[in-house]
Motif scaffolding. Structure first.
Motif, PDB file in Angstrom:
ATOM      1  N   VAL A 158       5.327   5.434   4.234  1.00  0.00           N
ATOM      2  CA  VAL A 158       4.825   4.715   5.413  1.00  0.00           C
ATOM      3  C   VAL A 158       4.571   5.696   6.550  1.00  0.00           C
ATOM      4  N   GLU A 159       5.457   6.669   6.705  1.00  0.00           N
ATOM      5  CA  GLU A 159       5.312   7.645   7.792  1.00  0.00           C
ATOM      6  C   GLU A 159       4.087   8.524   7.582  1.00  0.00           C
ATOM      7  N   ARG A 185      -3.250   4.409  -0.106  1.00  0.00           N
ATOM      8  CA  ARG A 185      -2.765   4.413  -1.479  1.00  0.00           C
ATOM      9  C   ARG A 185      -3.916   4.624  -2.448  1.00  0.00           C
ATOM     10  N   LYS A 186      -3.675   5.475  -3.419  1.00  0.00           N
ATOM     11  CA  LYS A 186      -4.641   5.661  -4.486  1.00  0.00           C
ATOM     12  C   LYS A 186      -4.338   4.639  -5.567  1.00  0.00           C
ATOM     13  N   TRP A 187      -5.207   3.654  -5.671  1.00  0.00           N
ATOM     14  CA  TRP A 187      -4.954   2.569  -6.606  1.00  0.00           C
ATOM     15  C   TRP A 187      -5.133   3.049  -8.044  1.00  0.00           C
ATOM     16  N   GLN A 188      -4.162   2.721  -8.872  1.00  0.00           N
ATOM     17  CA  GLN A 188      -4.265   3.032 -10.284  1.00  0.00           C
ATOM     18  C   GLN A 188      -5.355   2.172 -10.914  1.00  0.00           C
ATOM     19  N   VAL A 198      10.181   3.565  11.223  1.00  0.00           N
ATOM     20  CA  VAL A 198       9.028   4.462  11.268  1.00  0.00           C
ATOM     21  C   VAL A 198       8.147   3.998  12.423  1.00  0.00           C
ATOM     22  N   GLY A 199       8.245   4.681  13.553  1.00  0.00           N
ATOM     23  CA  GLY A 199       7.543   4.207  14.736  1.00  0.00           C
ATOM     24  C   GLY A 199       8.119   2.869  15.145  1.00  0.00           C
ATOM     25  N   SER A 200       7.300   1.863  15.231  1.00  0.00           N
ATOM     26  CA  SER A 200       7.769   0.514  15.561  1.00  0.00           C
ATOM     27  C   SER A 200       7.828  -0.378  14.328  1.00  0.00           C
ATOM     28  N   THR A 243       0.811  -1.222   0.000  1.00  0.00           N
ATOM     29  CA  THR A 243       0.000   0.000   0.000  1.00  0.00           C
ATOM     30  C   THR A 243       0.843   1.270   0.000  1.00  0.00           C
ATOM     31  N   ALA A 244       2.078   1.210   0.513  1.00  0.00           N
ATOM     32  CA  ALA A 244       2.934   2.398   0.559  1.00  0.00           C
ATOM     33  C   ALA A 244       3.958   2.414  -0.565  1.00  0.00           C
ATOM     34  N   ALA A 245       3.843   1.520  -1.525  1.00  0.00           N
ATOM     35  CA  ALA A 245       4.813   1.449  -2.618  1.00  0.00           C
ATOM     36  C   ALA A 245       4.589   2.588  -3.599  1.00  0.00           C
ATOM     37  N   SER A 246       5.680   3.231  -4.014  1.00  0.00           N
ATOM     38  CA  SER A 246       5.593   4.254  -5.050  1.00  0.00           C
ATOM     39  C   SER A 246       5.965   3.684  -6.414  1.00  0.00           C
TER      40      SER A 246
END
Length: 710
Positions: A520-521, A526-529, A504-506, A363-366
């Motif tokens: 992630v921070e 995520r905006k799904w394509q 990032v946090g834990s 979900t956090a992948a660019s």
């Protein structure tokens, strides 16, 4: 068309099986209200089998022991995933050629399901296959009939044209047709269904499967069994259903191995027996006794290895009930569920737990995610389950941790116990087109997210690990560590991308993408394509214990990359004509220098070869590009797994991209057509290579003073 499809080959095989058979006249039966008349003793016939209800579906007639079944509601349901009319319109000349061939051979176009009723086959009722026995490789393909007599007549005509002839070898509630009793290929006609039974190793078959299909009582068949009804009731209305008894298959495999070992005789033992029977010299027998003993030792090791593997699979899947799969078929997607009953003590249920966070690596992948997976584990139960599996293989978790500690240092068990169980991983690429280029491995990246119970202990672990890398075997192999701009670490990997490590946090993030940790921070959804929008709800489903997402660009790209890998190109100057000079040594031939005429033609050969190599590289690049375009149409697969009150359930499926499976097929064919080879250059290169051989032979004759062949 020059070649028939595999499906068409199966139809022809069925025609061969039943060729030459004629239906027997029906035996009149007495009316239930008519008193029976006693026949003279000399004309009494054996009583027929007791009357039973007709089967409603082919599955009703499968043996109760059947372990794997796949059944579609009809062939028309299967064809929902493609636009048949569009494919026929695109490739009409090929379709018409195949249709004409079938009309000529069999009198009907079998490519058109609408014409199947002409031969007694029903295109609107179930069709499928079943695995009857793993040890003997017994399986059957089944389909429904509108008119069994008409189908008999059709296969009879087809068999006559193909030159086949078989007999009626068994008759009960149904009939069995084959070349001879116990043949590996037999056809069963029963009620309104046909079964083509195939047995790879008849000598290992525990019984005659075709006869059982012809005589089984549907009330005692697979669909009447409690294990079928408990597993399959929720999915019976789907377009396609599958029944897979994994535990039963494991037991069957073990039994099949036992039967095979009982009947198996090694090649060394066979040769030893032959020598003894022919009175071979004692020294030959002694030598082969040693060979047989060594072979027996190797076979015993293989048996022990196989038994350990079976124990591992039994520990993992043995407690599970049959898997019930139900799928809905459509042009946009193939979706459904798979369920299995499992006790709470099953390893999978003990190790998995409901997820509370989304799979961050996905979900956090660019970058584009080619493969993504996540799991939410009970770490202690997971380690216990791993120990059970390792002990079934003769190892243990303690031994594994000892090896890891010796190789990389630290305390692996302690580090694992710091995790909270949330883990996700993604294989990524910044440019999917890189998969179409040679050396594409350098373009691949990854995201890894690990959840820790405490941010403080996670920070300490990261700091210690980063400090140890330079002096470890990893550091000696070229890895270097430096501080990152945001306070994390950057690990430089030779001939690859930098790896960014940040907390990032834990959550520990490790990625080749410097944007991963900041994303992630931020924690934004995520905006799904549009290309992957359909899989988003599956991957992020609340409470899922595990997820899997696959972009078909990955396997297709890897496949095409391997297909295009070439070794060193051929150099004809290395091809000395040793066989033409049997009296000369290899060294003497190699010492003779190349003549000016040979070098001139070799230069021309190399020029042509370089030109061919350039053309082939362009063709391979074009094939890769078309394959990746086909992958976009093929789309993605996504599945999640969760625990239920009775066991485990998976949900998801295959989600097609633009154009769906129809466009995928068209693009694959376009890719093949666009890379047709002009072999004129190859022919010219071949002629020059032949000239090089002739020139080299003349040069060797002059230098050695001998004629070729002497």
């Amino acid at each position: 068309m020059r070649e028939s499809s595999r499906w068409w080959s199966g139809v022809l095989a069925a025609g061969l099986v039943v060729a030459g058979c004629r239906p027997r006249p029906e035996t009149p039966t007495a009316s239930p209200t008519t008193a029976p008349v006693a026949a003279p003793p000399t004309t009494r016939k054996p009583a027929g089998p007791p009357a039973v209800a007709l089967a409603r579906a082919p599955i009703d007639l499968l043996p109760e022991r059947t372990g794997v079944v796949v059944s579609a509601a009809s062939v028309r349901h299967l064809l929902r995933v493609v636009d048949v009319a569009a494919l026929i319109g695109t490739y009409r000349p090929f379709y018409e050629q195949a249709s004409a061939y079938l009309e000529q051979m069999l009198g009907v176009n079998l490519l058109d399901p609408g014409r199947w009723p002409e031969i007694g086959v029903d295109p609107d009722r179930p069709i499928g296959m079943a695995l009857l026995d793993a040890g003997s490789g017994a399986s059957c393909y089944f389909f429904s009939l509108t008119d069994p007599l008409r189908f008999r007549e059709f296969v009879d005509r087809a068999g006559t044209k193909l030159g086949g002839s078989v007999d009626l070898v068994f008759e009960d509630r149904g009939i069995v047709l084959a070349h001879e009793p116990g043949a590996p290929h037999q056809l069963v006609l029963r009620d309104e269904f046909a079964f083509l039974v195939l047995v790879s190793s008849p000598q290992l078959a525990p019984y005659d499967f075709a006869r059982e299909l012809a005589s089984v009582d549907p009330a005692r068949g697979l669909s009447a069994s409690p294990r079928w009804q408990q597993a399959m009731t929720p999915v019976l209305t789907r377009d396609l259903i599958a029944f897979v008894d994994v535990a039963g298959r494991l037991r069957a495999d073990i039994e099949a191995s036992r039967r095979s070992e009982e009947k198996a005789t090694s090649w060394a033992e066979q040769e030893l027996q032959r020598l003894r029977e022919h009175g071979a010299p004692a020294e030959d027998i002694a030598r082969w006794e040693q060979v047989a003993a060594e072979q027996e030792a190797m076979d015993r090791q293989q048996r022990e290895r196989r038994q350990r593997d079976q124990e591992v699979w039994r520990a993992l899947f043995g407690p599970l009930g049959p898997i019930a799969l139900g799928l809905s078929l459509g042009p946009e997607a193939i979706t459904g569920t798979a369920r299995t009953r499992a006790p709470e003590t099953a390893l999978l249920r003990k190790a998995l737990q409901p997820g509370t966070t989304p799979p961050l690596a996905i979900t956090a992948a660019s970058e584009r995610v080619l493969l993504g997976t996540s799991g939410n584990l009970d770490v202690n139960e997971g380690l216990a389950a791993l120990d059970v599996l390792l002990r079934a293989d003769g190892q243990s978790v303690d031994a594994l941790f000892a090896t890891l500690q010796r190789e990389i240092g630290g305390e692996p068990r302690t580090a694992l116990e710091l995790l909270d169980g949330a883990v996700s991983f993604a294989l990524t690429t910044a440019d999917a087109r890189a998969l179409a280029r040679a050396g594409n491995k350098a373009e691949l990246g990854f995201n890894l997210a690990l959840g820790f119970k405490s941010a403080t202990t996670a920070a300490t672990l990261v700091a210690v690990t980063m400090a140890k890398i330079p002096g470890s075997s990893l550091g000696r192999s070229g890895l270097k560590v430096k501080r990152g701009k945001g306070g994390g670490h950057v690990v430089t990997v030779p001939a690859w991308r930098d790896v960014h490590v940040a907390l990032v946090g834990s959550t520990l993030t490790i990625s080749t993408d410097p944007k991963f940790a900041p994303q992630v921070e931020r924690g934004s959804a995520r905006k799904w394509q549009p290309r992957v929008a359909q899989v988003g709800p599956i991957v992020t489903s609340a409470g899922a214990a595990a997820t899997l997402m696959l972009d078909h660009a990955l396997p297709l790209g890897i496949f095409m990359g391997r297909a295009g890998d070439e070794g060193e190109r051929w150099d004809p100057s290395r091809n000395q004509p040793y066989w033409r000079f049997p009296s000369a040594t290899q060294g003497a031939l190699e010492k003779v220098p190349q003549s000016p005429g040979y070098r001139a033609r070799l230069k021309e050969w190399l020029r042509l070869d370089a030109k061919i190599a350039k053309v082939e590289a362009a063709q391979q690049r074009r094939r890769r590009e078309m394959t990746l375009a086909a992958a976009d149409s093929l789309g993605m697969m996504a599945v999640n797994l969760r625990e239920t009150a009775e066991g485990l359930e998976a949900e998801g499926g295959q989600f097609f991209g633009p154009g769906g499976l129809t466009r995928t097929i068209e693009r694959m064919i376009e890719g093949l057509a666009a890379t047709e080879t002009d072999y004129s250059l190859h022919e010219e290169r071949g002629r020059i290579e032949q000239e090089l051989q002739e020139i080299r032979i003349r040069d060797l004759e002059r230098a050695l003073g001998v004629r070729a062949g002497e």
